[in-house]
Scaffold this motif. Structure first.
Motif, PDB file in Angstrom:
ATOM      1  N   ASP A 100       0.928  -1.156  -0.158  1.00 39.02           N
ATOM      2  CA  ASP A 100      -0.209  -0.025   0.050  1.00 39.02           C
ATOM      3  C   ASP A 100       0.979   1.454  -0.039  1.00 39.02           C
ATOM      4  N   PRO A 101       0.838   2.038  -0.810  1.00 33.66           N
ATOM      5  CA  PRO A 101       1.516   3.080  -1.150  1.00 33.66           C
ATOM      6  C   PRO A 101       1.508   4.408   0.064  1.00 33.66           C
ATOM      7  N   ASN A 102       0.207   4.047   0.682  1.00 28.59           N
ATOM      8  CA  ASN A 102      -0.131   5.113   1.804  1.00 28.59           C
ATOM      9  C   ASN A 102       0.385   4.648   2.991  1.00 28.59           C
ATOM     10  N   SER A 103       0.991   3.338   2.878  1.00 33.86           N
ATOM     11  CA  SER A 103       1.357   2.657   4.413  1.00 33.86           C
ATOM     12  C   SER A 103       2.691   3.486   4.519  1.00 33.86           C
TER      13      SER A 103
ATOM     14  N   SER B 170       5.736   1.296   3.554  1.00 33.37           N
ATOM     15  CA  SER B 170       5.254   0.709   2.092  1.00 33.37           C
ATOM     16  C   SER B 170       6.578   0.359   1.315  1.00 33.37           C
TER      17      SER B 170
END
Length: 229
Positions: A86-89, A92
């Motif tokens: 997840d790029p928002n993690s 990430s």
């Protein structure tokens, strides 16, 4: 004793050890699944599948693992934008690197798994498959119920060697920044060179702990499942 305490306090050795275990287990699981599919393709009566399986084994067995790992992250992830996290993690980047390392380990070692299973299939007498076909079983059913159960008995030893090799090859993941044992060892040598021999001892012991039980398990399985002639 002081050196041990400092190393384990200053560096996340246990975390790196756990990550190496995850890479080994997930990489092995992926390699077994993919390798089984490739092995079936290689013995398939369909010519296209045979050529695909042969090409897969030839390409991956003759390509350095370091190149495959680097291609997965730099080529597929950074260049093509294919991410596995997840790029928002907030983690990430780390998660993406670890997952691509698992993918690379699985696809590379699947070629060796496929050859191990195919060698096991070759140990099954041809008459077994012919008998299965004579009672109306198709190719898939013959493999599932007759050939593969016998083939896996002969493939245990080479599969064990592949699992051990995969475990040791997890060190290649350090090339893309995955903080497993080899990556941690590099940091320890760089910032605590006074404990050089102790660092090597700790890392060597960690891999012995990982590979020795696997070797003993597969040796026991090989002897337990060996066909009595």
């Amino acid at each position: 004793m002081t050196g041990f305490v400092e190393l384990f306090t200053r560096y996340d050795v246990l975390g790196a050890f756990w990550l190496t275990i995850q890479l080994s287990l997930l990489g092995t699981l992926g390699a077994l699944v993919i390798g089984l599919v490739i092995a079936i393709c290689r013995v398939s009566p369909v010519g296209v599948l045979q050529k695909f399986g042969s090409a897969y084994v030839t390409v991956f067995r003759n390509t350095p693992l370091t190149l495959i790992v680097a291609f997965c992250l730099l080529g597929l992830s950074f260049t093509l934008g294919i991410t596995l996290a997840d790029p928002n993690s907030p983690t990430s980047i780390t998660d993406n690197g670890v997952r691509w390392a698992i993918v690379a380990l699985a696809f590379y070692h699947a070629s060796f798994v496929a050859e191990a299973i195919r060698s096991g299939i070759n140990t099954v007498p041809q008459g077994q498959a012919e008998a299965a076909r004579s009672i109306g079983l198709g190719f898939t059913s013959t493999l599932r119920y007759v050939v593969l159960p016998q083939a896996m008995r002969g493939a245990v030893a080479p599969l064990g060697n592949t699992v051990i090799a995969l475990t040791k090859n997890t060190t290649v993941a350090a090339t893309i920044g995955v903080a497993e044992l080899a990556f941690q060892m590099k940091n320890m040598i760089e910032f605590s060179p006074q404990y050089l021999y102790l660092i090597f001892f700790v890392m060597a012991s960690a891999f012995v702990i990982l590979t020795l039980p696997v070797g003993l398990l597969f040796t026991w399985l090989s002897n337990r499942l060996a066909v009595q002639r």
